[in-house]
Write a protein that holds these residues in place. Structure first.
Motif, PDB file in Angstrom:
ATOM      1  N   LYS A 163      -9.203 -10.320  -2.911  1.00 59.84           N
ATOM      2  CA  LYS A 163      -8.623 -10.161  -4.249  1.00 59.84           C
ATOM      3  C   LYS A 163      -9.386  -9.125  -5.060  1.00 59.84           C
ATOM      4  N   GLU A 164     -10.711  -9.151  -4.932  1.00 58.17           N
ATOM      5  CA  GLU A 164     -11.543  -8.180  -5.655  1.00 58.17           C
ATOM      6  C   GLU A 164     -11.287  -6.758  -5.161  1.00 58.17           C
ATOM      7  N   ALA A 167      -7.970  -5.491  -6.423  1.00 57.79           N
ATOM      8  CA  ALA A 167      -8.060  -5.102  -7.835  1.00 57.79           C
ATOM      9  C   ALA A 167      -8.725  -3.730  -7.981  1.00 57.79           C
ATOM     10  N   TRP A 170      -6.192  -1.031  -7.007  1.00 49.31           N
ATOM     11  CA  TRP A 170      -5.218  -0.712  -8.060  1.00 49.31           C
ATOM     12  C   TRP A 170      -5.874   0.041  -9.218  1.00 49.31           C
ATOM     13  N   GLU A 171      -7.134  -0.250  -9.457  1.00 50.61           N
ATOM     14  CA  GLU A 171      -7.849   0.467 -10.517  1.00 50.61           C
ATOM     15  C   GLU A 171      -8.009   1.944 -10.151  1.00 50.61           C
TER      16      GLU A 171
END
Length: 201
Positions: A163-164, A167, A170-171
C-alpha cells in the motif's frame, strides 16, 4: 593645428628636395597649400571617394534558424500530437485514481509514454529536459503502482508495504503530470497551435 608629418628620408636626393622646398617656403613667406603631404598620402577627399567606391560584401553564411521556429516545426510535424496524447491519457488515469476507481486501465498511457520517448527530441534543450523528466516520472510512477497491483496472483510484498509503495507510485505519477503542465505551457509559449484541449477528459 595640423599634426606634424613624420618624413622618413630614404636617399640623399630626398634631403636635397626637402631643402629646396624649405627654401621656397622661406622666400615666399606663405605655407604650401598643395594637396599632397610630405609622405605622399592622398587628399582626404580622395580617401573618402575610395572608401565610398569599395563594395560591401554580404555575409557568407545565413543566420541560424531561431529556436522558436524550430520548435513550431517540431510541433507541426507530429510533436504536439505526441504531447497531446500523453497529456490526455495521463490526465484521464489521474482523474480515475482521484475518483476512487477500483480498476484503472494503464495500457494506453503506457503506450503513449513509450511513443513519446521514441519521437525525436525537442529543439529547445530546456524544454526537452522538462519533457524527458516528466515522462520519466510518469513511467516510474506507473511501474511502482503496477508492481504491487492486486492483479498479480501472488504479491511478493507485505500488504502494508504494498500500500505504501502504491501511494508513492501515484505521488510520483502526479509529479509527472505536473511536469506535463510545465512542458505544455512552454510549448504554447513558442507559438505552437493544437486542435482541442488534451486536458479535458
Amino acid at each position: 593645428m595640423r599634426a606634424r608629418t613624420r618624413v622618413r628620408v630614404l636617399t640623399p636626393v630626398a634631403t636635397v628636395v626637402t631643402a629646396l622646398l624649405l627654401a621656397a617656403c622661406s622666400s615666399t613667406g606663405t605655407p604650401s597649400t598643395g594637396g599632397a603631404t610630405a609622405s605622399g598620402s592622398p587628399r582626404p577627399t580622395d580617401a573618402a571617394s575610395s572608401a565610398a567606391a569599395s563594395p560591401v560584401t554580404a555575409p557568407s553564411s545565413a543566420q541560424p534558424t531561431p529556436i522558436d521556429t524550430q520548435v513550431v516545426l517540431w510541433c507541426g510535424t507530429g510533436g504536439i500530437a505526441k504531447l497531446g496524447a500523453v497529456i490526455n491519457s495521463a490526465a484521464r488515469v489521474e482523474a480515475q485514481h482521484a475518483g476512487g476507481s477500483g480498476v484503472i486501465d494503464l495500457s494506453q498511457v503506457s503506450k503513449d509514454i513509450y511513443a513519446a520517448r521514441q519521437y525525436r527530441p525537442l529543439p529547445d534543450p530546456e524544454t526537452q529536459a522538462a519533457w524527458t523528466t516528466a515522462l520519466q516520472h510518469l513511467a516510474n510512477g506507473l511501474d511502482s503502482v503496477l508492481s504491487v497491483s492486486d492483479l498479480k496472483p501472488h504479491p511478493s510484498i507485505a500488504p502494508e508495504l504494498a500500500k505504501e509503495k502504491e501511494a508513492q507510485g501515484w505521488e510520483e505519477y502526479a509529479t509527472g503530470v505536473a511536469g506535463l503542465k510545465d512542458v505544455d505551457s512552454r510549448i504554447l509559449a513558442f507559438g505552437c497551435l493544437r486542435d482541442g484541449d488534451p486536458w479535458h477528459v
